[in-house]
Design a protein around this motif. Sequence first.
Motif, PDB file in Angstrom:
ATOM      1  N   LEU A 155     -37.164 -39.654 -28.144  1.00 21.81           N
ATOM      2  CA  LEU A 155     -36.407 -39.094 -29.266  1.00 21.81           C
ATOM      3  C   LEU A 155     -35.654 -37.838 -28.854  1.00 21.81           C
ATOM      4  O   LEU A 155     -36.163 -37.001 -28.107  1.00 21.81           O
ATOM      5  N   GLU A 156     -34.465 -37.709 -29.387  1.00 16.39           N
ATOM      6  CA  GLU A 156     -33.713 -36.481 -29.176  1.00 16.39           C
ATOM      7  C   GLU A 156     -33.628 -35.691 -30.477  1.00 16.39           C
ATOM      8  O   GLU A 156     -32.858 -34.746 -30.591  1.00 16.39           O
ATOM      9  N   ASP A 157     -34.423 -36.100 -31.446  1.00 14.75           N
ATOM     10  CA  ASP A 157     -34.474 -35.424 -32.744  1.00 14.75           C
ATOM     11  C   ASP A 157     -35.303 -34.144 -32.594  1.00 14.75           C
ATOM     12  O   ASP A 157     -36.532 -34.193 -32.464  1.00 14.75           O
ATOM     13  N   SER A 158     -34.671 -32.990 -32.613  1.00 15.31           N
ATOM     14  CA  SER A 158     -35.375 -31.719 -32.399  1.00 15.31           C
ATOM     15  C   SER A 158     -36.380 -31.448 -33.515  1.00 15.31           C
ATOM     16  O   SER A 158     -37.418 -30.814 -33.294  1.00 15.31           O
ATOM     17  N   ASN A 159     -36.091 -31.928 -34.735  1.00 20.51           N
ATOM     18  CA  ASN A 159     -37.042 -31.725 -35.831  1.00 20.51           C
ATOM     19  C   ASN A 159     -38.339 -32.482 -35.581  1.00 20.51           C
ATOM     20  O   ASN A 159     -39.429 -31.991 -35.870  1.00 20.51           O
ATOM     21  N   LYS A 160     -38.232 -33.686 -35.030  1.00 19.17           N
ATOM     22  CA  LYS A 160     -39.420 -34.487 -34.732  1.00 19.17           C
ATOM     23  C   LYS A 160     -40.238 -33.840 -33.621  1.00 19.17           C
ATOM     24  O   LYS A 160     -41.470 -33.795 -33.660  1.00 19.17           O
TER      25      LYS A 160
END
Length: 380
Positions: A91-96
């Motif tokens: 994942l590149e989702d910083s929130n995750k």
Amino acid sequence: MTILIVDDNQVNLFVIEKILKRAGYADFLSLKSAHEMFDYLQVDSPQPIETSVDIILLDIMMPEIDGIEACRRLQNIPHLKDIPVIFVTALEDSNKVAEALDVGGIDYIMKPINKIDLLARIRVGLRLKYEKDWHKMQEEKIRNELDLSMQVQSSLLSEPVESDHLTIKASYLPANKLAGDMYYWHRIDERRYGIILLDMMGHGITASLVCMFISSVLRDAIRKHTDPVAVINEMNHWMSILNKKENQIHYYFTAIYMVIDTERKTLEYVNAGHPPGFALMDEGEVVSLSKGTCPVGFFTEIKVEKTVIHYEDRIQILIFTDGVMEAIDREGIDGLGKIKEIVSTRWFDCEEKAPIDLVMSSELQHDQPDDMCVVVIQAN
């Protein structure tokens, strides 16, 4: 040392295994789901089982239970929460990623796996695990030493006295494992007892160590001197030796020391800066045991004054440390006045109740910031 690799993708497991083998890590185990990890760690066991796992490489995206939820559950298990968790994610989702770190992960690495990054993070995680294990061992060692010190300190306290003419009982509630309060009594001869209750400055380990030192010299002083003035002066001498000029902390204690003579019907006492204590006389009069001197150890030389009380038939004395009075004060009641009122109303039945129960409810006896001690003496 064991490394757990938890990932539902067989290719990812193979890549990480190959990197670990080439780096010299031979003790690792690959698991395909959070369920398999929980089974291996025996998280549902009714008794905590010590694990040899030193680090977990945990994939975020997995079916049924994802890595974030799995880590959250591990953090709620005391004997597993200190295992470092490094998340592995595509994942590149910083929130995750931020959520993964918030639930207890120490770091993360992105897919595709970079060998240098992975090994560097594993080394950091292993150092963290080593440091946590070392601190846990030291904390356990300190707990064991505190338990032993508590047993030693408790062994220095006197046993109750119950005879035809004299009863002496005490309640002792330290705020921590080690306390700065102490009581002791000694039979001088067939008709006389020397009794002391003291409260050392401060709390915890330092106060208890000084208290145990004073306890050792106190015993000699009471055996050597029968006069309360001489005993207090002897204690002050030893405190002066302890309080060297170069010491940053100046130690002192408050105390009531008394000698009760059941044949002559006298009570001799010295109050060294201590809460007064109260004596219920034959005719119902309550006498405050307040006259005396400054705390022991305040000055190299102190002026000690003794008070002598005569009683005709019987006398009841209650002495206590300031933690008792302050606990009652916190209920919005004048603690000193309340204790005096309790002493004045009746002759205590010491067989039915512990001394502390005579002056405060059981609810007040817990979670107090100061040590509490109550001593009751009855003579007839």
